[in-house]
Design a protein around this motif. Structure first.
Motif, PDB file in Angstrom:
ATOM      1  N   MET A  52      -9.595   8.325  24.978  1.00  0.00           N
ATOM      2  CA  MET A  52      -8.629   9.393  24.365  1.00  0.00           C
ATOM      3  C   MET A  52      -9.212  10.884  23.965  1.00  0.00           C
ATOM      4  SD  MET A  52      -5.563   9.977  24.767  1.00  0.00           S
ATOM      5  CE  MET A  52      -3.892  11.257  24.480  1.00  0.00           C
ATOM      6  N   ASN A  53      -8.580  12.112  24.435  1.00  0.00           N
ATOM      7  CA  ASN A  53      -8.603  12.789  24.211  1.00  0.00           C
ATOM      8  C   ASN A  53      -8.314  13.403  22.800  1.00  0.00           C
ATOM      9  OD1 ASN A  53     -10.682  13.117  25.774  1.00  0.00           O
ATOM     10  ND2 ASN A  53      -9.055  14.764  27.762  1.00  0.00           N
ATOM     11  N   THR A  54      -8.365  14.070  21.852  1.00  0.00           N
ATOM     12  CA  THR A  54      -8.070  14.873  20.873  1.00  0.00           C
ATOM     13  C   THR A  54      -6.542  15.833  21.685  1.00  0.00           C
ATOM     14  OG1 THR A  54     -10.052  14.826  19.418  1.00  0.00           O
ATOM     15  CG2 THR A  54      -8.308  16.455  18.814  1.00  0.00           C
ATOM     16  N   ILE A  55      -5.531  15.043  20.524  1.00  0.00           N
ATOM     17  CA  ILE A  55      -4.332  16.027  20.929  1.00  0.00           C
ATOM     18  C   ILE A  55      -4.239  17.357  19.840  1.00  0.00           C
ATOM     19  CG2 ILE A  55      -1.596  15.850  20.500  1.00  0.00           C
ATOM     20  CD1 ILE A  55      -2.141  12.254  21.186  1.00  0.00           C
ATOM     21  N   ILE A  56      -3.651  17.939  19.920  1.00  0.00           N
ATOM     22  CA  ILE A  56      -3.597  19.844  19.774  1.00  0.00           C
ATOM     23  C   ILE A  56      -2.385  20.060  19.465  1.00  0.00           C
ATOM     24  CG2 ILE A  56      -4.473  21.815  19.357  1.00  0.00           C
ATOM     25  CD1 ILE A  56      -7.280  20.199  21.387  1.00  0.00           C
ATOM     26  N   GLY A  57      -1.993  19.801  18.517  1.00  0.00           N
ATOM     27  CA  GLY A  57      -0.327  21.676  18.580  1.00  0.00           C
ATOM     28  C   GLY A  57       0.815  20.661  17.932  1.00  0.00           C
ATOM     29  N   THR A  58       2.103  21.958  17.408  1.00  0.00           N
ATOM     30  CA  THR A  58       2.605  21.718  16.938  1.00  0.00           C
ATOM     31  C   THR A  58       3.756  22.255  17.789  1.00  0.00           C
ATOM     32  OG1 THR A  58       1.398  21.510  14.394  1.00  0.00           O
ATOM     33  CG2 THR A  58       3.816  21.681  14.497  1.00  0.00           C
ATOM     34  N   TYR A  59       4.761  20.988  17.555  1.00  0.00           N
ATOM     35  CA  TYR A  59       5.860  21.369  18.786  1.00  0.00           C
ATOM     36  C   TYR A  59       7.313  21.044  18.099  1.00  0.00           C
ATOM     37  CZ  TYR A  59       2.083  20.863  21.525  1.00  0.00           C
ATOM     38  OH  TYR A  59       0.697  21.689  22.094  1.00  0.00           O
ATOM     39  N   GLU A  60       8.395  21.637  18.278  1.00  0.00           N
ATOM     40  CA  GLU A  60      10.118  21.645  17.676  1.00  0.00           C
ATOM     41  C   GLU A  60      10.297  21.305  18.966  1.00  0.00           C
ATOM     42  OE1 GLU A  60      10.793  24.748  15.195  1.00  0.00           O
ATOM     43  OE2 GLU A  60       9.113  24.688  14.218  1.00  0.00           O
ATOM     44  N   CYS A  61      11.982  20.860  18.543  1.00  0.00           N
ATOM     45  CA  CYS A  61      12.872  19.924  19.834  1.00  0.00           C
ATOM     46  C   CYS A  61      13.635  19.697  18.401  1.00  0.00           C
ATOM     47  CB  CYS A  61      12.214  18.858  21.177  1.00  0.00           C
ATOM     48  SG  CYS A  61      11.695  17.751  20.618  1.00  0.00           S
ATOM     49  N   LYS A  62      14.879  19.641  19.284  1.00  0.00           N
ATOM     50  CA  LYS A  62      16.583  18.790  19.444  1.00  0.00           C
ATOM     51  C   LYS A  62      16.384  17.513  19.963  1.00  0.00           C
ATOM     52  CE  LYS A  62      18.653  23.690  18.875  1.00  0.00           C
ATOM     53  NZ  LYS A  62      18.032  23.433  16.897  1.00  0.00           N
ATOM     54  N   VAL A  63      17.233  16.883  19.014  1.00  0.00           N
ATOM     55  CA  VAL A  63      17.277  15.334  19.171  1.00  0.00           C
ATOM     56  C   VAL A  63      19.082  15.440  19.793  1.00  0.00           C
ATOM     57  CG1 VAL A  63      17.850  13.344  18.218  1.00  0.00           C
ATOM     58  CG2 VAL A  63      16.408  14.791  17.260  1.00  0.00           C
ATOM     59  N   ASP A  64      19.197  15.320  20.913  1.00  0.00           N
ATOM     60  CA  ASP A  64      20.426  14.925  21.767  1.00  0.00           C
ATOM     61  C   ASP A  64      21.168  13.459  21.314  1.00  0.00           C
ATOM     62  OD1 ASP A  64      19.943  12.329  22.902  1.00  0.00           O
ATOM     63  OD2 ASP A  64      19.582  13.281  24.684  1.00  0.00           O
ATOM     64  N   ALA A  65      22.477  13.731  21.184  1.00  0.00           N
ATOM     65  CA  ALA A  65      23.229  12.337  20.489  1.00  0.00           C
ATOM     66  C   ALA A  65      22.667  11.304  20.913  1.00  0.00           C
ATOM     67  CB  ALA A  65      24.987  12.664  21.492  1.00  0.00           C
ATOM     68  N   LYS A  66      22.282  10.540  22.211  1.00  0.00           N
ATOM     69  CA  LYS A  66      21.863   9.973  21.778  1.00  0.00           C
ATOM     70  C   LYS A  66      20.685   9.442  21.889  1.00  0.00           C
ATOM     71  CE  LYS A  66      24.483   8.818  26.525  1.00  0.00           C
ATOM     72  NZ  LYS A  66      24.070   8.528  27.413  1.00  0.00           N
ATOM     73  N   GLY A  67      20.128  10.700  20.721  1.00  0.00           N
ATOM     74  CA  GLY A  67      19.119   9.832  19.920  1.00  0.00           C
ATOM     75  C   GLY A  67      17.898  10.482  21.103  1.00  0.00           C
ATOM     76  N   ARG A  68      17.823  11.322  22.388  1.00  0.00           N
ATOM     77  CA  ARG A  68      16.969  11.249  22.774  1.00  0.00           C
ATOM     78  C   ARG A  68      15.870  12.884  22.501  1.00  0.00           C
ATOM     79  NH1 ARG A  68      19.589   9.818  28.398  1.00  0.00           N
ATOM     80  NH2 ARG A  68      21.452  11.637  26.990  1.00  0.00           N
ATOM     81  N   LEU A  69      14.786  12.657  22.649  1.00  0.00           N
ATOM     82  CA  LEU A  69      13.910  13.139  22.266  1.00  0.00           C
ATOM     83  C   LEU A  69      13.362  14.257  23.701  1.00  0.00           C
ATOM     84  CD1 LEU A  69      11.327  12.416  18.804  1.00  0.00           C
ATOM     85  CD2 LEU A  69      14.021  13.761  19.132  1.00  0.00           C
ATOM     86  N   MET A  70      13.505  15.867  23.757  1.00  0.00           N
ATOM     87  CA  MET A  70      12.516  16.261  24.925  1.00  0.00           C
ATOM     88  C   MET A  70      10.763  16.433  24.658  1.00  0.00           C
ATOM     89  SD  MET A  70      12.583  17.056  28.403  1.00  0.00           S
ATOM     90  CE  MET A  70      14.235  17.293  28.739  1.00  0.00           C
ATOM     91  N   MET A  71      10.349  15.630  25.228  1.00  0.00           N
ATOM     92  CA  MET A  71       8.594  16.304  24.963  1.00  0.00           C
ATOM     93  C   MET A  71       8.587  17.351  25.528  1.00  0.00           C
ATOM     94  SD  MET A  71       5.770  13.871  25.302  1.00  0.00           S
ATOM     95  CE  MET A  71       6.372  11.958  24.486  1.00  0.00           C
ATOM     96  N   PRO A  72       7.938  18.015  24.391  1.00  0.00           N
ATOM     97  CA  PRO A  72       7.385  19.340  24.845  1.00  0.00           C
ATOM     98  C   PRO A  72       6.555  19.817  26.157  1.00  0.00           C
ATOM     99  CG  PRO A  72       8.155  19.617  22.668  1.00  0.00           C
ATOM    100  CD  PRO A  72       7.629  17.611  23.259  1.00  0.00           C
ATOM    101  N   ALA A  73       6.634  20.421  26.635  1.00  0.00           N
ATOM    102  CA  ALA A  73       5.728  20.054  28.461  1.00  0.00           C
ATOM    103  C   ALA A  73       4.170  20.183  28.099  1.00  0.00           C
ATOM    104  CB  ALA A  73       6.358  22.045  28.946  1.00  0.00           C
ATOM    105  N   ALA A  74       3.873  21.419  26.788  1.00  0.00           N
ATOM    106  CA  ALA A  74       2.640  21.480  26.766  1.00  0.00           C
ATOM    107  C   ALA A  74       1.898  20.001  26.048  1.00  0.00           C
ATOM    108  CB  ALA A  74       2.051  22.942  25.772  1.00  0.00           C
ATOM    109  N   LEU A  75       3.186  19.288  25.108  1.00  0.00           N
ATOM    110  CA  LEU A  75       2.362  18.184  24.706  1.00  0.00           C
ATOM    111  C   LEU A  75       1.907  17.118  26.486  1.00  0.00           C
ATOM    112  CD1 LEU A  75       1.841  16.286  22.343  1.00  0.00           C
ATOM    113  CD2 LEU A  75       3.948  16.049  22.034  1.00  0.00           C
ATOM    114  N   LYS A  76       3.177  16.866  27.029  1.00  0.00           N
ATOM    115  CA  LYS A  76       3.382  16.135  27.917  1.00  0.00           C
ATOM    116  C   LYS A  76       1.921  16.531  28.814  1.00  0.00           C
ATOM    117  CE  LYS A  76       6.441  14.818  31.806  1.00  0.00           C
ATOM    118  NZ  LYS A  76       7.514  15.282  32.157  1.00  0.00           N
ATOM    119  N   LYS A  77       2.015  17.719  29.323  1.00  0.00           N
ATOM    120  CA  LYS A  77       0.568  18.040  29.673  1.00  0.00           C
ATOM    121  C   LYS A  77      -0.744  16.956  28.974  1.00  0.00           C
ATOM    122  CE  LYS A  77      -1.837  21.386  31.898  1.00  0.00           C
ATOM    123  NZ  LYS A  77      -1.961  22.962  32.355  1.00  0.00           N
ATOM    124  N   GLN A  78      -0.360  16.814  28.004  1.00  0.00           N
ATOM    125  CA  GLN A  78      -2.090  16.836  27.253  1.00  0.00           C
ATOM    126  C   GLN A  78      -1.779  15.238  27.256  1.00  0.00           C
ATOM    127  OE1 GLN A  78      -2.964  17.765  23.427  1.00  0.00           O
ATOM    128  NE2 GLN A  78      -2.242  19.903  23.324  1.00  0.00           N
TER     129      GLN A  78
END
Length: 157
Positions: free
Chosen positions: A1-27
């Protein structure tokens, strides 16, 4: 596994789901198929997201512990308390179970923060408080933790 880089913000929806930021998802693309393990942090009021490969490596270490030693058994129980296997859905969302949302006091704003080979998931206010430095001097901490590490032959770390 490679090192994961970055700090990302997002919001929680009403069902407790987090939208994974695209840059993190890519890693984490290589880990999307095998899934993740989500657990309570040992030291902080946040969650830890382990790619399955990293979780398997951690379990290999933990499985070396003698379970007939009470401290080891207690540690294993506490370390794995609330552990959940989770997946990122086709839309890039991660469902955080309610018990883990409660543990981490996640409300609406969330921070994904890289922690070398895993990702910490924080309530934004708690994250900001944890990095503010009010409870420690980071320079002293850095010297204590990293001050004696010198992998280079030239004496410069």
């Amino acid at each position: 596994m490679n090192t994961i880089i970055g700090t990302y913000e997002c919001k929680v929806d009403a069902k407790g789901r987090l939208m994974m930021p695209a840059a993190l998802k890519k890693q984490l693309t290589a880990s999307l198929q095998s899934g993740f393990v989500l657990k309570r942090s040992v030291f902080q009021q946040c969650l830890e997201l382990y790619p399955m490969e990293e979780w398997d490596l951690m379990m290999k270490k933990i499985n070396k512990l003698n379970r007939f030693v009470k401290k080891n058994n207690d540690f294993i129980r506490r370390f794995t308390a609330g552990v959940k296997v989770v997946e990122v859905d086709a839309l890039g969302r991660l469902l955080v179970p309610k018990d883990l949302v409660t543990f981490a006091s996640i409300s609406k704003d969330v921070v994904f923060s890289s922690a070398v080979n895993i990702v910490e998931i924080w309530d934004k206010d708690l994250y900001e408080k944890s990095i503010s430095g009010e409870d420690m001097d980071f320079a002293d901490l850095a010297e204590e933790v990293m001050g004696n590490i010198n992998d280079d032959d030239d004496g410069i770390s």
